[in-house]
Design a protein around this motif. Structure first.
Motif, PDB file in Angstrom:
ATOM      1  N   GLY A   1       0.388  12.791  -5.977  1.00  0.00           N
ATOM      2  CA  GLY A   1       0.426  12.651  -4.568  1.00  0.00           C
ATOM      3  C   GLY A   1       0.541  11.042  -4.364  1.00  0.00           C
ATOM      4  N   PRO A   2      -0.518  10.256  -5.095  1.00  0.00           N
ATOM      5  CA  PRO A   2       0.022   8.989  -4.491  1.00  0.00           C
ATOM      6  C   PRO A   2       0.086   7.757  -5.992  1.00  0.00           C
ATOM      7  CG  PRO A   2      -2.192  10.029  -5.850  1.00  0.00           C
ATOM      8  CD  PRO A   2      -1.927  11.135  -4.974  1.00  0.00           C
ATOM      9  N   VAL A   3       0.581   9.049  -7.229  1.00  0.00           N
ATOM     10  CA  VAL A   3       1.347   8.442  -7.979  1.00  0.00           C
ATOM     11  C   VAL A   3       2.713   8.464  -7.465  1.00  0.00           C
ATOM     12  CG1 VAL A   3       2.356   8.579 -10.725  1.00  0.00           C
ATOM     13  CG2 VAL A   3      -0.492   8.768  -9.514  1.00  0.00           C
ATOM     14  N   ALA A   4       3.280   9.306  -7.034  1.00  0.00           N
ATOM     15  CA  ALA A   4       4.465   9.820  -6.511  1.00  0.00           C
ATOM     16  C   ALA A   4       4.619   8.149  -5.261  1.00  0.00           C
ATOM     17  CB  ALA A   4       4.886  10.916  -5.768  1.00  0.00           C
ATOM     18  N   ALA A   5       3.504   8.196  -4.641  1.00  0.00           N
ATOM     19  CA  ALA A   5       3.678   7.733  -3.485  1.00  0.00           C
ATOM     20  C   ALA A   5       4.036   6.050  -3.793  1.00  0.00           C
ATOM     21  CB  ALA A   5       3.076   7.256  -3.149  1.00  0.00           C
TER      22      ALA A   5
ATOM     23  N   GLU B   1      -2.055   9.302   5.625  1.00  0.00           N
ATOM     24  CA  GLU B   1      -2.163  10.135   4.287  1.00  0.00           C
ATOM     25  C   GLU B   1      -3.324  10.259   3.456  1.00  0.00           C
ATOM     26  OE1 GLU B   1       2.976   9.635   3.315  1.00  0.00           O
ATOM     27  OE2 GLU B   1       1.598   7.315   3.747  1.00  0.00           O
ATOM     28  N   VAL B   2      -3.615   8.343   3.537  1.00  0.00           N
ATOM     29  CA  VAL B   2      -4.787   8.227   2.963  1.00  0.00           C
ATOM     30  C   VAL B   2      -6.104   8.928   3.261  1.00  0.00           C
ATOM     31  CG1 VAL B   2      -6.789   6.565   2.524  1.00  0.00           C
ATOM     32  CG2 VAL B   2      -4.435   5.816   2.146  1.00  0.00           C
ATOM     33  N   LEU B   3      -6.709   9.826   4.781  1.00  0.00           N
ATOM     34  CA  LEU B   3      -7.221  10.311   5.148  1.00  0.00           C
ATOM     35  C   LEU B   3      -7.289  11.535   4.431  1.00  0.00           C
ATOM     36  CD1 LEU B   3      -7.476   8.856   8.446  1.00  0.00           C
ATOM     37  CD2 LEU B   3      -9.035   8.715   6.870  1.00  0.00           C
TER      38      LEU B   3
ATOM     39  N   LEU C   1       0.881  -1.092   0.169  1.00  0.00           N
ATOM     40  CA  LEU C   1       0.204  -0.041  -0.318  1.00  0.00           C
ATOM     41  C   LEU C   1       1.055   1.521   0.152  1.00  0.00           C
ATOM     42  CD1 LEU C   1      -2.442  -1.159   2.777  1.00  0.00           C
ATOM     43  CD2 LEU C   1      -2.830  -0.658   0.120  1.00  0.00           C
ATOM     44  N   PRO C   2       0.554   1.996  -1.229  1.00  0.00           N
ATOM     45  CA  PRO C   2       1.854   3.394  -0.879  1.00  0.00           C
ATOM     46  C   PRO C   2       1.513   3.909   0.362  1.00  0.00           C
ATOM     47  CG  PRO C   2      -0.689   3.562  -2.739  1.00  0.00           C
ATOM     48  CD  PRO C   2      -0.524   2.026  -2.074  1.00  0.00           C
ATOM     49  N   LEU C   3       0.304   4.587   0.614  1.00  0.00           N
ATOM     50  CA  LEU C   3      -0.038   5.804   1.425  1.00  0.00           C
ATOM     51  C   LEU C   3      -0.326   4.925   3.129  1.00  0.00           C
ATOM     52  CD1 LEU C   3      -2.444   7.858  -0.678  1.00  0.00           C
ATOM     53  CD2 LEU C   3       0.178   8.197   0.254  1.00  0.00           C
TER      54      LEU C   3
ATOM     55  N   VAL D   1       7.154   3.849   0.817  1.00  0.00           N
ATOM     56  CA  VAL D   1       8.182   2.870   1.862  1.00  0.00           C
ATOM     57  C   VAL D   1       8.330   1.234   1.729  1.00  0.00           C
ATOM     58  CG1 VAL D   1       8.052   2.507   4.354  1.00  0.00           C
ATOM     59  CG2 VAL D   1       7.439   4.850   3.580  1.00  0.00           C
ATOM     60  N   PRO D   2       8.930   0.059   1.391  1.00  0.00           N
ATOM     61  CA  PRO D   2       9.441  -1.220   0.633  1.00  0.00           C
ATOM     62  C   PRO D   2       8.183  -1.426   1.867  1.00  0.00           C
ATOM     63  CG  PRO D   2      11.355  -0.206   1.430  1.00  0.00           C
ATOM     64  CD  PRO D   2      10.403   0.998   1.647  1.00  0.00           C
TER      65      PRO D   2
END
Length: 514
Positions: A131-135, A34-36, A28-30, A140-141
């Motif tokens: 934002g989500p594209v960059a994430a 961050e999702v909120l 999950l990238p966020l 975070v691995p």
């Protein structure tokens, strides 16, 4: 002249194969805050376009989600990927809040005409979407859950070789020191116990290492700011697994400019199947090494980009790394004998040992195998064989490579083939379709899925295939598991074998294994 990162050799490929082993959920990238923040920003943008009656409650609800979530991020630390989201939300608030304020003052809460507001709304939408594209590109691995029967423990040790002067310094009293991370089969720890941080023993060390790795490949450090936030699957100082089983040992040397933790997912998978993995930091060669007393040693090795000119210094660095591997095996033997109190005493089977490495570390593993008969197997993860090819290897050897293309160094395959064919034991070369040079480390877990960088296997398939092929080889050579290793390895790509049993080639197409 720039130092190469953990690799930077060979070409690119396009074919993909599914890979068995390693349970790895799509990351999950966020995070939840961050999702909120993202949802709050979207709601604030949409509120501007709602009907008049819904506009006020929609704006208030968006703010109620956005403000507390942004506050939480301010406390725990904001990743750069969220900055465009917050910028988009700030611009959107300039459209959404004035009508709200006018409404509270008793004036009609009118909104601006749609046609001048549309460009601003589209700009906000672009910022928020960035934002989500960059994430996704720089997450975070999320480390795979090991599939073996054992939980995994880890700890870091530092050993100094009193017999070897440090060749990278002029101090005659300086002795070669290596930092080693151990992963070992452990007892299951409660879920509440924190998992080991990635890249360092502390958050400061992890940030130092992450910044050095980014600099080594020419990236701004902020792009990978999620990497030092990651946690692996191992538990620091977890109790050693119960029973009397003795664990074969695998020593690992990282790539050029790499660090001991660069193959954490691979090491944890091996440890869960009953192996002790010892990965080395090579001072003055690894990007950065943080010693126990807090001193930081930066890399002193550098590649000029001239293949012929780099060969002689690379051969020298390889020799130092090979000596480091032999020294660490000696220390593991002493640890197992109980020369110092240690939970692993009596649990290591150092009579079944493999030398392994990625890129330049793979060359070091080949050299260690040539000169140290204690190594019973050698594993080269896409490493060019620097240094002499004599004496011949005398133990089973597996070289994993990406697909050879027109962009590959033309000296690579002939040089590797020469080293493997001289082997008096059986050698295997497994070419993995879809693999890139960084597929053979943790890179796919946190770098953008660009074929020229990490191949085309994606974040999940690369770790699965590399770990499964490694385990098949180690189980056959160190544990004597029955079966035709050429056929088993053929499930992951194209295998060429040579040496004591003659030349043979097998090609297979893997099928997914649940």
């Amino acid at each position: 002249m720039r130092r190469r990162g953990p690799g930077a050799e060979h070409g690119r490929v396009s074919e993909t194969i599914p890979g068995p082993s390693l349970r790895l959920s799509p990351p999950l990238p966020l995070s939840l805050p961050e999702v909120l923040v993202l949802l709050g920003a979207v709601a604030l943008l949409v509120a501007r376009w709602l009907p008049a009656r819904a506009r006020r409650p929609g704006t208030i609800a968006a703010g109620a989600v956005l403000v507390p979530s942004a506050t939480v991020l301010g406390v725990v630390g904001i990743r750069w990927q969220m900055l465009p989201v917050l910028a988009g939300a700030a611009v959107a608030s300039a459209f959404a809040l004035p009508p709200l304020v006018r409404g509270r003052a008793g004036r009609p809460a009118r909104r601006a005409r749609w046609w001048p507001a549309l460009p601003g709304s589209l700009a906000c939408a672009g910022l928020i979407a960035a934002g989500p594209v960059a994430a996704w590109a720089f997450p975070v691995p999320v480390f795979p859950e090991p599939t073996g029967d054992f939980a995994v423990g880890t700890r870091v040790v530092q050993w100094t070789d009193p017999l070897r002067p440090e060749s990278f310094t002029s101090d005659p009293d300086d002795r070669r020191t290596v930092v080693v991370q151990l992963w070992y089969p452990a007892r299951q720890s409660p879920a509440s116990v924190p998992r080991a941080p990635y890249l360092g023993r502390t958050a400061d060390e992890a940030r130092t290492v992450s910044a050095a790795l980014a600099d080594g490949v020419g990236l701004p450090g902020f792009l990978v700011d999620g990497v030092p936030r990651a946690r692996s699957r191992a538990v620091v100082d977890a109790p050693v697994a119960g029973g009397n089983e003795r664990f074969p040992v695998v020593l690992f040397s990282p790539g050029s400019g790499g660090v001991r933790a660069q193959n954490t997912a691979w090491a944890e998978e091996l440890a869960s199947h009953g192996y002790l993995v010892a990965a080395l930091d090579h001072p003055y060669d690894s990007s950065v090494v943080v010693l126990a007393d807090g001193r930081t040693i930066r890399a002193a090795t550098a590649s000029s980009g001239d293949r012929d000119g780099d060969e002689e210094p690379a051969a020298g660095w390889t020799a130092v790394r090979a000596a480091d591997l032999g020294f660490v095996l000696t220390r593991l033997e002493r640890l197992d004998r109980g020369e110092s109190a240690d939970p692993l005493t009596g649990r290591l089977d150092t009579g079944r040992a493999a030398a392994a490495g990625h890129s330049l570390g793979g060359a070091a593993a080949l050299q260690a195998g040539r000169h140290d008969r204690r190594f019973d197997a050698v594993l080269d993860l896409d490493g060019y064989p620097h240094g002499p090819t004599t004496p011949a290897l005398r133990q089973p050897t597996l070289a994993l490579t990406q697909e050879i293309t027109a962009g590959t160094d033309p000296r690579y395959l002939p040089r590797l083939t020469e080293a493997l064919e001289r082997n008096t034991a059986t050698s295997y070369r497994l070419t993995i379709p879809g693999a890139g040079h960084l597929t053979f480390m943790d890179g796919p877990l946190y770098l953008p899925p660009v074929p020229s960088i990490v191949g085309t296997l994606g974040r999940t398939e690369g770790p699965r295939v590399v770990a499964a092929a490694t385990l098949a080889f180690l189980d056959a050579t160190l544990r004597g598991r029955p079966g035709d290793l050429t056929t088993v390895l053929g499930a992951y790509g194209t295998v060429a074998s040579s040496g004591a049993q003659g030349a043979r080639e097998a090609r297979g197409t893997a099928t997914p294994i649940p």
